[in-house]
Design a protein around this motif. Structure first.
Motif, short mmCIF file in Angstrom:
data_model
loop_
_atom_site.label_atom_id
_atom_site.label_comp_id
_atom_site.label_asym_id
_atom_site.label_seq_id
_atom_site.Cartn_x
_atom_site.Cartn_y
_atom_site.Cartn_z
N MET A 170 6.41 1.51 7.90
CA MET A 170 5.58 2.24 6.97
C MET A 170 4.71 1.22 6.23
SD MET A 170 6.71 4.43 3.60
CE MET A 170 7.91 5.34 4.50
N PRO A 171 3.39 1.37 6.28
CA PRO A 171 2.51 0.43 5.59
C PRO A 171 2.63 0.58 4.07
CG PRO A 171 1.24 2.22 6.55
CD PRO A 171 2.65 2.41 6.99
N ALA A 172 2.42 -0.52 3.39
CA ALA A 172 2.47 -0.50 1.93
C ALA A 172 1.34 0.35 1.37
CB ALA A 172 2.37 -1.92 1.38
N ARG A 173 1.62 0.95 0.23
CA ARG A 173 0.57 1.71 -0.45
C ARG A 173 -0.56 0.76 -0.83
NH1 ARG A 173 5.16 4.80 -3.59
NH2 ARG A 173 6.04 2.75 -3.58
N LYS A 174 -1.75 1.24 -0.73
CA LYS A 174 -2.91 0.45 -1.16
C LYS A 174 -3.10 0.68 -2.65
CE LYS A 174 -6.89 -1.72 -0.32
NZ LYS A 174 -6.91 -2.97 -1.01
N LEU A 175 -2.89 -0.37 -3.41
CA LEU A 175 -3.06 -0.26 -4.86
C LEU A 175 -4.52 -0.56 -5.19
CD1 LEU A 175 0.19 -2.09 -6.00
CD2 LEU A 175 -0.20 0.36 -5.81
N ASP A 176 -5.14 0.31 -5.94
CA ASP A 176 -6.54 0.19 -6.33
C ASP A 176 -6.73 -1.07 -7.18
OD1 ASP A 176 -8.97 0.36 -7.78
OD2 ASP A 176 -8.96 2.53 -7.65
N PRO A 177 -7.55 -2.02 -6.70
CA PRO A 177 -7.74 -3.27 -7.43
C PRO A 177 -8.27 -3.09 -8.85
CG PRO A 177 -8.76 -3.41 -5.26
CD PRO A 177 -8.29 -2.00 -5.45
N GLU A 178 -9.14 -2.11 -9.05
CA GLU A 178 -9.68 -1.89 -10.39
C GLU A 178 -8.59 -1.39 -11.34
OE1 GLU A 178 -12.61 -2.87 -11.59
OE2 GLU A 178 -12.82 -3.73 -9.58
N VAL A 223 15.43 3.73 -2.08
CA VAL A 223 15.54 2.98 -3.33
C VAL A 223 14.64 3.67 -4.34
CG1 VAL A 223 15.30 0.74 -4.46
CG2 VAL A 223 15.93 0.85 -2.02
N ARG A 224 15.27 4.10 -5.43
CA ARG A 224 14.55 4.86 -6.46
C ARG A 224 14.53 4.08 -7.77
NH1 ARG A 224 17.89 10.48 -5.53
NH2 ARG A 224 17.12 10.91 -3.42
N ALA A 279 9.64 5.36 -5.48
CA ALA A 279 10.79 5.31 -4.57
C ALA A 279 10.25 4.95 -3.19
CB ALA A 279 11.51 6.65 -4.52
N VAL A 280 11.07 4.22 -2.42
CA VAL A 280 10.71 3.90 -1.03
C VAL A 280 11.93 4.08 -0.16
CG1 VAL A 280 8.88 2.25 -1.60
CG2 VAL A 280 11.21 1.43 -1.23
N GLN A 281 11.66 4.26 1.11
CA GLN A 281 12.73 4.23 2.10
C GLN A 281 12.57 2.94 2.88
OE1 GLN A 281 12.60 7.88 4.30
NE2 GLN A 281 13.29 9.08 2.55
N ALA A 282 13.70 2.29 3.13
CA ALA A 282 13.68 0.99 3.79
C ALA A 282 14.96 0.79 4.60
CB ALA A 282 13.55 -0.11 2.73
N ILE A 283 15.04 -0.29 5.28
CA ILE A 283 16.20 -0.79 6.02
C ILE A 283 16.44 0.02 7.31
CG2 ILE A 283 18.63 -1.43 5.91
CD1 ILE A 283 18.21 -1.74 2.86
N GLU A 284 16.52 -0.72 8.39
CA GLU A 284 16.77 -0.11 9.70
C GLU A 284 18.15 0.49 9.78
OE1 GLU A 284 16.12 -2.47 13.15
OE2 GLU A 284 14.18 -3.17 12.44
#
Length: 146
Positions: A1-9, A79-80, A86-91
């Motif tokens: 899952m690609p990381a969220r793109k955080l708005d630089p501004e 992980v919350r 929150a994200v989901q991770a780990i195989e």
């Protein structure tokens, strides 16, 4: 899952607000380092016994959770860090509906300490700073993320 793109501004605005609260000058570094500078500013607030600016803390939590998901991809553990992210991770075995069988939840300050390696997983668990349920709900081998 690609990381969220955080708005630089938005990142820059949150970072500058945090720096103002710390009586520090505005950020003048490269845009590529904004998120890491924001994490540093949030931790400086904590180190000074201050409550970080809410928006800055939200972005710092999201950034470090995204790093966890990028370094340990998968959908076995959720992980919350309420109310921020929150994200989901780990195989491993994947769930398809409802609450995952492996859930970790903690507050923002504890998460940031864990993510940066300032707090050991075992120590956080021992003092009750982390709630972890499920056979795979152990982040000790996946931390720090920064």
């Amino acid at each position: 899952m690609p990381a969220r793109k955080l708005d630089p501004e938005k990142l820059r605005s949150a970072l500058d607000a945090q720096l103002v609260a710390l009586d520090s000058p505005a950020y003048d570094g490269p845009a590529a380092a904004l998120a890491d500078a924001l994490v540093g500013a949030v931790m400086t607030a904590y180190d000074r016994g201050l409550t970080p600016e809410r928006t800055a803390l939200r972005f710092a939590v999201r950034h470090t959770l995204d790093r966890l998901a990028a370094r340990s991809p998968g959908r076995t553990v959720e992980v919350r860090v309420p109310p921020f992210a929150a994200v989901q991770a780990i195989e491993g075995p994947r769930h398809t509906r409802g609450t995952p069988p492996n859930v970790i939840e903690t507050d923002a300050h504890t998460w940031m300490e864990l993510a940066l390696g300032r707090l050991d997983w075992t120590e956080a668990m021992a003092k009750g700073a982390v709630s972890a349920s499920g056979a795979r709900a152990d982040l000790s081998g996946h931390l720090p993320v920064q």
